[in-house]
Design an enzyme around this catalytic site. Structure first.
Site, PDB file in Angstrom:
ATOM      1  CG  LEU A 133      32.665 -33.347  -8.919  1.00 22.86           C
ATOM      2  CD1 LEU A 133      33.255 -32.459  -7.854  1.00 22.86           C
ATOM      3  CD2 LEU A 133      33.531 -33.357 -10.147  1.00 22.86           C
TER       4      LEU A 133
ATOM      5  CG  ASP B 236      50.067 -46.344  -5.143  1.00 22.13           C
ATOM      6  OD1 ASP B 236      50.224 -46.851  -6.265  1.00 22.13           O
ATOM      7  OD2 ASP B 236      49.001 -45.847  -4.752  1.00 22.13           O
TER       8      ASP B 236
ATOM      9  CD  GLU C 255      40.077 -41.696 -16.339  1.00 27.09           C
ATOM     10  OE1 GLU C 255      39.147 -42.456 -16.670  1.00 27.09           O
ATOM     11  OE2 GLU C 255      41.060 -42.075 -15.672  1.00 27.09           O
TER      12      GLU C 255
HETATM   13  P1  ADP Z   1      38.914 -43.766  -6.504  1.00 26.83           P
HETATM   14  O1  ADP Z   1      39.854 -42.721  -5.996  1.00 26.83           O
HETATM   15  O2  ADP Z   1      38.094 -44.377  -5.419  1.00 26.83           O
HETATM   16  O3  ADP Z   1      39.553 -44.760  -7.458  1.00 26.83           O
HETATM   17  P2  ADP Z   1      37.593 -42.744  -8.877  1.00 26.83           P
HETATM   18  O4  ADP Z   1      38.838 -42.482  -9.630  1.00 26.83           O
HETATM   19  O5  ADP Z   1      36.681 -43.809  -9.378  1.00 26.83           O
HETATM   20  O6  ADP Z   1      37.850 -42.931  -7.347  1.00 26.83           O
HETATM   21  O7  ADP Z   1      36.758 -41.353  -8.859  1.00 26.83           O
HETATM   22  C1  ADP Z   1      35.576 -41.208  -8.134  1.00 26.83           C
HETATM   23  C2  ADP Z   1      35.043 -39.799  -8.368  1.00 26.83           C
HETATM   24  O8  ADP Z   1      34.809 -39.596  -9.759  1.00 26.83           O
HETATM   25  C3  ADP Z   1      33.722 -39.512  -7.656  1.00 26.83           C
HETATM   26  O9  ADP Z   1      33.792 -38.282  -6.958  1.00 26.83           O
HETATM   27  C4  ADP Z   1      32.734 -39.368  -8.802  1.00 26.83           C
HETATM   28  O10 ADP Z   1      31.768 -38.418  -8.504  1.00 26.83           O
HETATM   29  C5  ADP Z   1      33.613 -38.856  -9.917  1.00 26.83           C
HETATM   30  N1  ADP Z   1      32.989 -39.107 -11.218  1.00 26.83           N
HETATM   31  C6  ADP Z   1      32.773 -40.291 -11.820  1.00 26.83           C
HETATM   32  N2  ADP Z   1      32.100 -40.088 -12.999  1.00 26.83           N
HETATM   33  C7  ADP Z   1      31.885 -38.756 -13.107  1.00 26.83           C
HETATM   34  C8  ADP Z   1      31.267 -37.903 -14.076  1.00 26.83           C
HETATM   35  N3  ADP Z   1      30.712 -38.402 -15.178  1.00 26.83           N
HETATM   36  N4  ADP Z   1      31.254 -36.580 -13.850  1.00 26.83           N
HETATM   37  C9  ADP Z   1      31.823 -36.054 -12.744  1.00 26.83           C
HETATM   38  N5  ADP Z   1      32.424 -36.792 -11.804  1.00 26.83           N
HETATM   39  C10 ADP Z   1      32.461 -38.112 -11.969  1.00 26.83           C
END
Ligand code: ADP
Length: 382
Positions: free
Chosen positions: A264, A128, A314
């Site tokens: 979030l 990374d 995203e």
């Molecule tokens: P990681 O860093 O563990 O890979 P992710 O990239 O999966 O995490 O992101 C997790 C975050 O994305 C969480 O804070 C979650 O609330 C947010 N998230 C996922 N779907 C949504 C959504 N539809 N709207 C807003 N936030 C979202």
């Protein structure tokens, strides 16, 4: 590979628990099963049973797997590229565990398990930190006495490099296909961990995470930038131990510390219902992103594109809109209707008149690891 056709994907959650969950997906199947998975070896063996299953499997024999690509979080100053994992590489990854105690030991465990489960495959490490290897010294050094850098390698290393690299290359292809410039780019990875990278001609020139993974942006549970005096005040005046302070900064701060929630979606909903702490947290979070955009525009001497990615980047039109508001003087103008659409593939959410393009690109670290691993075996011709 090289067609990048995903034939199966899977996930194992809660390893070490009696109610671990294993998910397995192919074009025809989408299975999720709860079972006891005591450790990583058991987990990978279970996944292997799915992969080789007579009806729902995608391979007949283990020997069909030629290469296993591993994400390794910390490659220190030694790894600037993807490598075949040997015993020597494993001991280097182990020695870097002091810099990434939560990640490198588990990465190593994954490698050792994969060696047992796929003994004939080449094991490949994708670091990374590698994407930041060519950052200029003025960006990665801290202004503390030189000896700490020379003797102890204390400097900014950066994280989420696999994701920043993947989305920046996708963005560059997207912009080039529209004959738009893409030399000066800012990628914004917003997940549970959050980071931003300034990228010039495809190379990272600055990045918001540093020696550890708590610097820069406000994250789910990590504080991001904080005046170091606060840390000494907590220790010397308020009597917290260094471990307790570390725990506060890494696990109890960020959006969780400000609102009591770290997801979030909950925070956005509560803010919409009038919760002032949640609204303030969103304001603080996006104000910080804006400050980094400003500083990276200065570092890049201009800007062609901003890319949002990862869970929040995203999916949260709210965060994207707030982070890009009132930046017209930098040529950044969002199209609200585009921003509010559900985004599944690359999407340009900026107005036609926007000089700087604002893109949303789903990250795909697994695919990036597959690409880099494939390139390595192609080079070594196995
Ligand atoms: P990681 O860093 O563990 O890979 P992710 O990239 O999966 O995490 O992101 C997790 C975050 O994305 C969480 O804070 C979650 O609330 C947010 N998230 C996922 N779907 C949504 C959504 N539809 N709207 C807003 N936030 C979202």
């Amino acid at each position: 590979m090289p067609s990048e056709n995903v034939v199966a994907s899977g996930l194992i959650e809660r390893i070490g628990n009696s109610n671990a969950v294993i998910s397995y997906k192919t074009s025809e199947q989408n299975i999720s099963k709860e079972l006891e998975i005591s450790d990583h070896e058991k987990g990978l063996s279970e996944m292997n049973r799915f992969l080789m299953h007579s009806e729902i499997g995608v391979i007949k024999d283990k020997s069909e797997i030629q290469v296993v690509g591993h994400r390794v979080v910390h490659g220190g100053k030694d790894f600037s590229d993807t490598v075949e994992i040997t015993d020597e590489i494993k001991s280097k990854i182990k020695s870097l565990s002091v810099l990434a105690p939560l990640h490198n030991p588990n990465n190593l465990k994954g490698i050792e398990v994969a060696e047992k489960v796929f003994p004939n495959a080449m094991q490949v490490g994708v670091f990374d930190t590698a994407f930041f290897h060519e950052m200029p010294e003025r960006a990665f050094r801290y202004a503390i006495p030189n000896s700490f850098y020379k003797k102890y390698d204390i400097r900014a290393y950066g994280f989420h490099g696999t994701s920043h690299k993947y989305v920046s290359e996708k963005a560059q292809q997207f912009l080039a296909s529209r004959e738009l410039p893409g030399n000066k780019m800012i990628t914004i990875h917003l997940g549970n961990g959050c980071s931003m990278t300034a990228i010039k001609d495809g190379k990272a020139i600055d990045h918001s995470l540093g020696f550890g993974p708590a610097n820069g942006l406000i994250m789910g549970t990590r504080s991001g930038d904080i005046d170091q005096s606060v840390i000494f005040y907590l220790i010397n005046q308020l009597g917290y131990s260094p471990d307790e302070v570390n725990n506060i900064i890494q696990k109890e701060s960020g959006m969780l510390g400000l609102t009591g929630h770290h997801d979030l979606r909950d925070i956005q909903q509560k803010a919409a219902e009038g919760n002032k702490a949640c609204q303030l947290a969103l304001d603080m979070n996006t104000y910080r992103i804006k400050k980094y955009i400003g500083s990276y525009v200065a570092a890049l001497n201009g800007l062609d594109a901003i890319v949002f990615t990862a869970g929040i980047g995203e999916n949260s039109s709210v965060i994207r809109k707030m982070a890009c508001s009132n930046l017209q003087y930098l040529g950044i103008e969002i199209d609200d209707a585009m921003n509010d659409q559900r985004i599944e593939n690359i999407s340009d959410i900026s107005l036609k008149s926007s000089k700087t393009k604002v893109l949303v690109i789903p990250t795909n670290e697994e695919l990036e690891i597959a690409k880099q691993s494939y390139n390595l075996i192609s080079k070594s011709d196995i």
